[in-house]
Design an enzyme around this catalytic site. Structure first.
Site, short mmCIF file in Angstrom:
data_model
loop_
_atom_site.label_atom_id
_atom_site.label_comp_id
_atom_site.label_asym_id
_atom_site.label_seq_id
_atom_site.Cartn_x
_atom_site.Cartn_y
_atom_site.Cartn_z
N ASP A 118 0.81 -1.23 0.00
CA ASP A 118 0.00 0.00 0.00
C ASP A 118 0.84 1.27 0.00
O ASP A 118 0.41 2.30 0.51
CB ASP A 118 -0.94 0.00 1.21
N ASP A 177 -6.92 -3.57 -5.99
CA ASP A 177 -6.53 -2.31 -5.35
C ASP A 177 -5.09 -1.92 -5.68
O ASP A 177 -4.73 -0.74 -5.69
CB ASP A 177 -6.64 -2.40 -3.83
#
Length: 408
Positions: A118, A177
Site C-alpha cells: 500500500d 486495489d
C-alpha cells in the site's frame, strides 16, 4: 433570425453551467474546510486519550460512535494528510499547508516498510501531494525510496507486486486495489530517471489486465498465484458478495488504475480497458439512478443493501480524467458531474457532525462486518480530488497536476 441568435444562446448556456459548477465546487470546499477543522480537533482529542500506540490519523467512526484513529502502518493512514494538501491546493491558504506537514512527516517513515503493497496509498497520497505542491527535494527523495521498497515485492515470474503477507489461504495474492500503487512507480521513474520502476508498473498492469477481469470487464478482487511458476491458482472476490460478483470499490480501483496507466504510458490498450470497465459499470442493471453504487453490483438483496460513497468518489475522480482522453469524454464527464452532485447533495454529513468527516454511507468490508454504512477517510480524499479535477475542467486547465509535470 434563429440562426443568428443560436450561437450566443449556446455560449450563454455554457457560461451559466460553468458558473453553476464553480459555485457548487466553492460551496463544497467551504464545507470541507469547516468539517476538516472539526476533524482536526476531534483527532487531537481522540489521540490524547488513545490506548493504542502511534495512532494519529482518522480512518472512520467506530460502531460505538467514537472516532477511529490509525497508525502509519494502516493502509488508510496517508489519506488525511492528502486531504489537507488538497485544501491547501484549492484555497492557497498557508495554514492548510502548515496543518498538512506534521501528518505528512509521520508518513515518511513508511518509505522503508517492505511489508506492505500500500505504498501508493500511504506515501504517494501524502508525500506525493506534498512534493507536487511544494517541490521540496526532500519529499522527492522519500517518493523514490518508497518506490524502491515497493519494488522489493515484485516477482518477475508472476509479473505482479504481491499484495498481502502472512495469509494462509493464499500463496501469492494480488488484489485489484494494487493498481492504485502504480502511480508511485511511474512518478519515481520521472523523478529519478530509473526506468525499472516504470517497467515493473507496466508488467503489473499487463498481468492484472490478463488475469483479473472477466469477459464483461468486471473484476475479481483477489488472484492467487503460484510464486514459483506464475500460474493462477484461484480467483475470488474476498471483500465482495461472492467470488463471481462485482464488488463496487474494486471496479472503481480498476477504472482509476487503467486511466492513470494510459496517462503515464500512452498505451491505448489501457485506455480501452478503462473504457470497458466504465461500460460495465454504467450499463449494469443494478447501477443506481444517482450513480452512487450499492456496495456490490450482484448482492441478491438489492436494493436493501448499503451504498458505497467511496466507490462513487473514486469513480468520479477517474472519470474526470478519462473524459480528457476518450471520444466518449462528454458522457464520462456528465456521469462524473452527476456523481459529484449526488454526493454533495445527498451524502454529505451535516455541518459539525460525523466527527468532521465529509461523506456518509461508505462500505469498507461487508463480509467481515467492518465499516458498513459509515464515513471512511478515503471517500473524503477522492471526493476532494474529484472536485479539484472538476474545477480544472471548468477552468480549462490540465486535469492532472503531477509532481513536477503537467499533463493534459
Amino acid at each position: 433570425m434563429k440562426i443568428k441568435f443560436a450561437i450566443p444562446a449556446l455560449l450563454l448556456q455554457t457560461l451559466a453551467l460553468g458558473a453553476f459548477a464553480q459555485k457548487s465546487i466553492d460551496k463544497a470546499f467551504d464545507f470541507a474546510q469547516h468539517q476538516t477543522e472539526v476533524l482536526l480537533k476531534e483527532t487531537a482529542q481522540a489521540k490524547a486519550t488513545a490506548t493504542k500506540p502511534g495512532v494519529f490519523s482518522p480512518r472512520n467512526i467506530n460502531p460505538d460512535g467514537s472516532l477511529a484513529l490509525v497508525n502509519s502502518k494502516d493502509w488508510c493512514s496517508g489519506f488525511f494528510a492528502g486531504e489537507l494538501w488538497y485544501l491547501y491546493e484549492f484555497t492557497g491558504k498557508p495554514e492548510w499547508k502548515e496543518k498538512a506537514i506534521p501528518f505528512t512527516t509521520i508518513m515518511e517513515g513508511e518509505k522503508t516498510n517492505g511489508g506492505t503493497h500500500d505504498m501508493g496509498f500511504k506515501v504517494y497520497c501524502s508525500v506525493g501531494n506534498a512534493y507536487r505542491l511544494t517541490h521540496d527535494a526532500h519529499y522527492k527523495d522519500v517518493i523514490i525510496e518508497a518506490a524502491k521498497t515497493l519494488c522489493t515485492r515484485f516477482n518477475p515470474t508472476v509479473g505482479c507486486i504481491k499484495s498481502w503477507d502472512n495469509r494462509r489461504e493464499w500463496k501469492y495474492p494480488v488484489i485489484i486495489d494494487n493498481m492504485m500503487n502504480l502511480e508511485l512507480l511511474f512518478e519515481a521513474t520521472k523523478l529519478s530517471g530509473d526506468s525499472s520502476f516504470y517497467k515493473i508498473a507496466v508488467t503489473h498492469a499487463n498481468t492484472t489486465m490478463k488475469n483479473h477481469f472477466r469477459a464483461d470487464y468486471s473484476s475479481y478482487h483477489v488472484i492467487d498465484y503460484d510464486p514459483e511458476t506464475g500460474k493462477v491458482l484461484h480467483k475470488q472476490t474476498h471483500q465482495g458478495f461472492a467470488d463471481e460478483s462485482a464488488w463496487a470499490r474494486g471496479q472503481a480501483w480498476g477504472l482509476y488504475g487503467y486511466t492513470l496507466c494510459y496517462r503515464e504510458t500512452g498505451n491505448k490498450a489501457y485506455l480501452q480497458q478503462a473504457e470497458n470497465i466504465a461500460k460495465f459499470i454504467f450499463s449494469n442493471p443494478n447501477m443506481t439512478k444517482d450513480l452512487v453504487p450499492y456496495w456490490d453490483y450482484n448482492d441478491t438483496a438489492i436494493p436493501n443493501v448499503p451504498r458505497d460513497a467511496s466507490a462513487a468518489s473514486i469513480m468520479a475522480s477517474a472519470l474526470f480524467e478519462l473524459s480528457t482522453y476518450s471520444s466518449n469524454g462528454k458522457t464520462y464527464k456528465a456521469n462524473a458531474d452527476k456523481i459529484i452532485k449526488s454526493l454533495s447533495e445527498h451524502y454529505q454529513a451535516k455541518p459539525d457532525s460525523a466527527h468532521g468527516f465529509l461523506l456518509l454511507h461508505s462500505t469498507g468490508h461487508k463480509p467481515a462486518k467492518s465499516e458498513i454504512d459509515v464515513p471512511i477517510i478515503y471517500a473524503d480524499y477522492y471526493y476532494l480530488e474529484a472536485l479539484l479535477r472538476q474545477k480544472h475542467l471548468a477552468d480549462k486547465k490540465p486535469v492532472i497536476n503531477a509532481a513536477g509535470t503537467l499533463n493534459n
